[in-house]
Design a protein around this motif. Structure first.
Motif, PDB file in Angstrom:
ATOM      1  N   GLU A  57      11.820   0.111  -5.534  1.00 14.52           N
ATOM      2  CA  GLU A  57      11.350   0.844  -4.388  1.00 14.52           C
ATOM      3  C   GLU A  57      12.350   0.754  -3.028  1.00 14.52           C
ATOM      4  OE1 GLU A  57       7.304   1.892  -2.002  1.00 14.52           O
ATOM      5  OE2 GLU A  57       7.368   0.671  -3.444  1.00 14.52           O
ATOM      6  N   MET A  58      12.797   1.526  -2.428  1.00 16.56           N
ATOM      7  CA  MET A  58      13.775   1.254  -1.311  1.00 16.56           C
ATOM      8  C   MET A  58      13.495   1.927  -0.342  1.00 16.56           C
ATOM      9  SD  MET A  58      16.586  -0.297  -0.225  1.00 16.56           S
ATOM     10  CE  MET A  58      16.842  -1.192  -1.680  1.00 16.56           C
ATOM     11  N   SER A  59      13.552   1.638   1.128  1.00 21.44           N
ATOM     12  CA  SER A  59      13.172   2.323   2.415  1.00 21.44           C
ATOM     13  C   SER A  59      14.414   3.150   2.207  1.00 21.44           C
ATOM     14  CB  SER A  59      13.604   1.210   3.411  1.00 21.44           C
ATOM     15  OG  SER A  59      14.152   2.083   4.519  1.00 21.44           O
ATOM     16  N   LEU A  60      13.936   4.464   2.614  1.00 20.97           N
ATOM     17  CA  LEU A  60      14.710   5.491   2.734  1.00 20.97           C
ATOM     18  C   LEU A  60      16.050   5.514   3.577  1.00 20.97           C
ATOM     19  CD1 LEU A  60      15.732   8.460   1.766  1.00 20.97           C
ATOM     20  CD2 LEU A  60      13.802   9.317   3.732  1.00 20.97           C
ATOM     21  N   SER A  61      15.582   4.745   5.033  1.00 21.34           N
ATOM     22  CA  SER A  61      16.614   4.621   5.721  1.00 21.34           C
ATOM     23  C   SER A  61      17.496   3.314   5.357  1.00 21.34           C
ATOM     24  CB  SER A  61      15.913   4.152   7.311  1.00 21.34           C
ATOM     25  OG  SER A  61      16.786   3.998   8.079  1.00 21.34           O
ATOM     26  N   TRP A  62      17.071   2.388   4.830  1.00 19.97           N
ATOM     27  CA  TRP A  62      17.937   1.355   4.588  1.00 19.97           C
ATOM     28  C   TRP A  62      18.859   2.048   3.383  1.00 19.97           C
ATOM     29  CZ3 TRP A  62      14.635  -3.668   3.357  1.00 19.97           C
ATOM     30  CH2 TRP A  62      14.298  -4.213   4.481  1.00 19.97           C
ATOM     31  N   TYR A  63      18.136   2.945   2.391  1.00 24.09           N
ATOM     32  CA  TYR A  63      19.376   3.194   1.397  1.00 24.09           C
ATOM     33  C   TYR A  63      20.263   4.212   1.963  1.00 24.09           C
ATOM     34  CZ  TYR A  63      20.979   6.362  -2.351  1.00 24.09           C
ATOM     35  OH  TYR A  63      21.835   6.793  -3.136  1.00 24.09           O
TER      36      TYR A  63
END
Length: 331
Positions: A57-63
């Protein structure tokens, strides 16, 4: 390891929509999955900085900030484990004079990270819908409840002002004392929860504000996305489609008990009413996966990210995802 199945590890919080993957009720085709139920931001941080998992799972912004890299460390699939309206996440000091969103212009607004997904959504909403341009606010970053939090380096234009909170204090305390006027935060600050009245929500009736926002925009904000490490996809490109299908099956497995009225599976006395209301407003599947069902949401987020100088050039939603998932996302 099961014979002839690829062993992979998924780090993701134990959402109800993921539970069937966690307990093995749903098994991804060709994959022997180990599920690590880690609360965000731990899986995202460990994946971003150390690549510890095959899937996370990943932050959309970080990704989104990794997509322009020459060598992308991972690629997303159109699965969105976390979505949340964020009008409830704006807190103000009771003596700040802030009564409406428009009053935020010219103020000092805290947020744990300028680039965090919740803050990207809120800054964009304020600019687009409430006449609070991104550069009309001074952003103060740092730890919500513990001093010392810092974020990854950013290159921002001079017009956007971001500064750290005092090293010996927290954003929650700074809001309570008035060092900052408002706060964008995913977690409720202790200075609000203590009941002192020194801190209140900007939108007291945030649910009505969020329903109105959805009816005007059709947007249920995406917070997190699922990413797969690039080396895994290069060696086993079929993993992307297999995981998309498995995530969808797990979600459908979780949807059914919400509508059961014979007995309450969950400890919410008016669960059936809440489900009916949610579906009447948001439709039958508010947590829809796939590109096309989420194109408008993703386009809006990517526009906000570019306007806030977090990505160097505009991105199209297709650029976020493994190419082999784009056809699957239209099913």
């Amino acid at each position: 390891m099961t014979m002839n199945r690829l062993p992979l590890t998924l780090a993701c919080w134990d959402y109800d929509r993921m539970r069937a993957l966690q307990d093995g009720t749903v098994r991804p085709e060709g994959i022997d999955l180990t599920y690590l139920p880690l609360m965000m931001p731990e899986p995202a941080f460990r994946m971003l900085h150390h690549g510890e998992f095959e899937i996370a799972e990943m932050s959309l912004s970080w990704y989104a900030r990794t997509v322009h890299l020459t060598e992308r460390p991972f690629v997303a699939i159109p699965v969105f484990p976390s979505r949340m309206f964020r009008h409830s996440s704006v807190y103000v000091n009771a003596d700040s004079g802030i009564e409406s969103p428009e009053d935020l212009a010219g103020k000092r607004v805290g947020c744990p990270e300028y680039q965090m997904t919740a803050a990207v959504w809120l800054k964009g909403i304020m600019a687009e819908h409430h006449k609070v341009p991104v550069d009309s606010v001074t952003y103060v970053t740092g730890g919500l409840e513990q001093p010392g939090r810092t974020e990854s380096p950013m290159t921002l234009p001079a017009s956007i002002r971001v500064e750290p909170v005092r090293a010996d204090t927290t954003l929650s305390e700074a809001l309570r004392t008035g060092e900052i006027d408002a706060l964008y935060t995913a977690h409720a600050p202790s200075s609000f929860a203590d009941g002192s009245g020194r801190v209140r929500r900007l939108w007291e009736d945030h649910k009505s504000a969020e329903i109105d926002y959805f009816r005007r925009t059709g947007i249920f904000p995406i917070m997190h996305v699922i990413v797969i490490r690039q080396d895994v996809l290069e060696a086993h490109p079929w993993v992307a489609q297999s995981m998309v299908k498995a995530f969808e099956q797990a979600k459908q497995t979780a949807l059914a008990p919400l509508s059961e009225t014979t007995a309450l599976k969950y400890m919410l006395p008016w669960l059936a009413d809440a489900v009916e209301e949610s579906r009447a407003i948001l439709g039958p599947d508010p947590f829809a996966y796939g590109l096309e069902a989420n194109r408008s949401v993703l386009e809006t987020f990517l526009r906000y990210s570019h306007e806030q100088a977090l990505i160097p050039a505009p991105l199209a939603p297709e650029q976020l995802f493994a190419p082999q998932t784009l056809e699957v996302s239209r099913i």
